[in-house]
Design a protein around this motif. Structure first.
Motif, PDB file in Angstrom:
ATOM      1  N   LEU A 160       0.623  -1.498  -0.078  1.00  0.00           N
ATOM      2  CA  LEU A 160      -0.340  -0.794   0.239  1.00  0.00           C
ATOM      3  C   LEU A 160       0.497   1.673  -0.088  1.00  0.00           C
ATOM      4  CD1 LEU A 160      -2.337   1.363   0.183  1.00  0.00           C
ATOM      5  CD2 LEU A 160      -2.902   0.909   2.357  1.00  0.00           C
ATOM      6  N   PHE A 216      -7.689 -13.311  -4.376  1.00  0.00           N
ATOM      7  CA  PHE A 216      -8.680 -12.190  -4.236  1.00  0.00           C
ATOM      8  C   PHE A 216      -9.346 -12.233  -5.663  1.00  0.00           C
ATOM      9  CE2 PHE A 216      -6.124 -11.613  -1.192  1.00  0.00           C
ATOM     10  CZ  PHE A 216      -7.297 -11.229   0.153  1.00  0.00           C
ATOM     11  N   ARG A 276      -1.835  10.848  -0.266  1.00  0.00           N
ATOM     12  CA  ARG A 276      -1.234  11.118  -1.176  1.00  0.00           C
ATOM     13  C   ARG A 276       0.241  11.890  -0.666  1.00  0.00           C
ATOM     14  NH1 ARG A 276      -2.972   7.223  -2.060  1.00  0.00           N
ATOM     15  NH2 ARG A 276      -4.187   6.094  -3.948  1.00  0.00           N
ATOM     16  N   HIS A 324      -3.567   1.260  -6.670  1.00  0.00           N
ATOM     17  CA  HIS A 324      -3.468   0.631  -4.925  1.00  0.00           C
ATOM     18  C   HIS A 324      -5.120   0.080  -4.901  1.00  0.00           C
ATOM     19  CE1 HIS A 324       0.095   1.642  -4.046  1.00  0.00           C
ATOM     20  NE2 HIS A 324       0.314   2.592  -4.539  1.00  0.00           N
TER      21      HIS A 324
END
Ligand code: HEM
Length: 421
Positions: A106, A124, A312, A368
């Motif tokens: 991440l 996933f 960010r 992400h």
């Protein structure tokens, strides 16, 4: 005594920063004010209406809350990174949390991000996750079988909290019976995401991370000796295959999946059920036409997103749709605000389980974007389906539910309801 003195000092410092913010930009945004933690949407609307970006003294960051801007920043990792070690400005307090010893995917940019994500992405995919449907459905029935009194129970305790942690623990391959311990570690660790975290909470979150690591270490060794069909064994195998993963990265990945896959899905089920219970006509539409439940899950994600803010760091002097920003500054994106932007959604404050318009930003965008989205969607869909199947009626009971005071992960303290079989 020492703590309350510290709290008083912190409160005064916060008020001074907010006063300065108001003087500088004519507006002060206090995300931790009680009214905003309970209902952040009026404050988001005020920020959106005032202009493209707001300078927050409290978070030492630019706040962007319009859909078009958030949608532009999220995928642009070359200019807006999640890696808090990049473009750091000396001496500046930063809102990007300290990632700890080994950074997780991440908080990494490519190529490390790609390498780490590739190691778990197979587990996933919608296909892999959908295979879990019968099991998740039977878990949901077991949880509802455990209710003592249908006239009053806490939907958070009965369904929203246990379901995601059981599912992710099983997928990872960690013993489900240890879940009270995970919950405490995961709750304390998740606080590190909060941009206004105090020094004490940060220290506690770091300790919780260390506890999780110490818990995982012997499990990794067990799987090395005796591999099974779970994510943990897959990671250990990747470790053994050479330079794709080292031991610290394995532990960091386990920690990330456990924490990211837990609190968020708890809050999708909790916030989502609260929204439906507050809009009984929408719940009724789902009873009459269960094929609307998947679109209802998307609408619930938009209406009251479990992740409200994302952060960010600006890598180079540039602009966000014409708004100039500088290298080293931080950005806070109001995901919950973008999801209610009237430029993107008609009647954005209304709940419409059949809404077929635009797309929410609740799972992020770009490299992400949430890896667990198919799993979260599946758990929420099954939770709603089974609740409607098992109960001919379900309604709020007791005083209005309260939200926890966090500003990134939005979720309820409890959700008292009454139901009829
Ligand atoms: C409703 C539930 C969930 C929501 C709202 C949610 C939200 C998000 C968001 C907004 C991001 C992007 C963060 C960023 O760009 O900075 C993200 C990333 C991530 N999520 Fe989720 N999430 C949920 C459930 C899950 C689940 C169930 C898992 C895993 C089991 C999971 C694992 C992750 C991981 C590992 C990342 C980082 C991906 C990367 O960096 O490539 N999440 N999530």
């Amino acid at each position: 005594m020492a703590v309350s003195l510290k709290q008083a000092v912190r409160k005064t410092a916060m008020q001074a920063m907010l006063m300065r913010e108001r003087l500088e930009s004519g507006h002060a945004y206090n995300p931790v004010a009680y009214r905003n933690t309970q209902d952040p949407y009026p404050a988001y609307a005020a920020l959106r209406e005032r202009g493209q970006a707001h300078r927050s003294r409290l978070m030492n960051a630019w706040i962007f809350g319009r859909y078009q801007d958030v949608a532009a920043i999220l995928p642009d990792w070359q200019r807006f990174t999640n890696d808090g070690t990049k473009a750091k400005r000396p001496g500046k307090r930063t809102v990007i949390p300290d990632p700890g010893a080994a950074p997780s995917m991440l908080s990494l940019d490519p190529p490390d991000h790609r390498r780490l994500r590739g190691l778990v992405s197979k587990a996933f995919t919608p296909r892999a996750v959908n295979a879990l449907e019968p099991h998740i459905r039977s878990l949901m029935h077991e949880l509802l079988d455990g209710i003592d009194d249908l006239n009053g129970f806490d939907l958070m305790d009965v369904v929203a909290r246990p379901l995601p942690v059981i599912v992710i623990a099983e997928m990872l391959g960690v013993p489900v019976e240890d879940r009270p311990r995970f919950r405490s570690w995961s709750d304390r660790r998740a606080r590190i995401l909060e941009p206004t975290i105090s020094a004490e909470e940060r220290a506690d979150a770091v300790l919780a991370g260390a506890d999780l690591d110490a818990y995982f270490a012997p499990l990794v060794e067990e799987r090395r000796a005796d591999p099974r069909d779970d994510i943990l064994s897959g990671l250990v195998q990747a470790e053994e295959e050479g330079d794709r993963l080292d031991g610290n990265e394995t532990i960091t990945m386990l920690r990330l999946l456990l924490v990211a896959g837990n609190e968020t899905t708890v809050n999708l089920i909790g916030n989502g059920m609260l929204a439906l219970l507050q809009h009984p006509e929408q719940l009724q539409r789902l009873r009459e036409d269960p094929s609307l439940i998947p679109s209802a899950v998307e609408e619930l994600l938009r209406y009251d997103s479990p992740v409200q803010l994302d952060l960010r760091r600006i890598v180079e002097d540039c602009d966000v749709n014409g708004f100039p920003v500088k290298r080293g500054e931080d950005i806070v994106m109001l995901i919950g605000g973008a999801n209610r932007d009237p430029e993107q959604f008609t009647d954005p404050d209304g709940l419409d389980v059949g809404r077929d318009q635009g797309s929410h930003i609740s799972f992020g965008r770009g490299i992400h974007a949430c890896i667990g989205a198919p799993l979260a969607r599946l758990e929420a869909r099954i939770a709603i389906e089974v609740l409607l199947e098992r109960f001919s009626s379900i309604r709020l009971a007791g005083p209005p539910p309260r939200f926890r005071p966090s500003i990134v992960l939005r979720g309820l303290e409890s959700l008292p309801v009454a139901a009829e079989a």
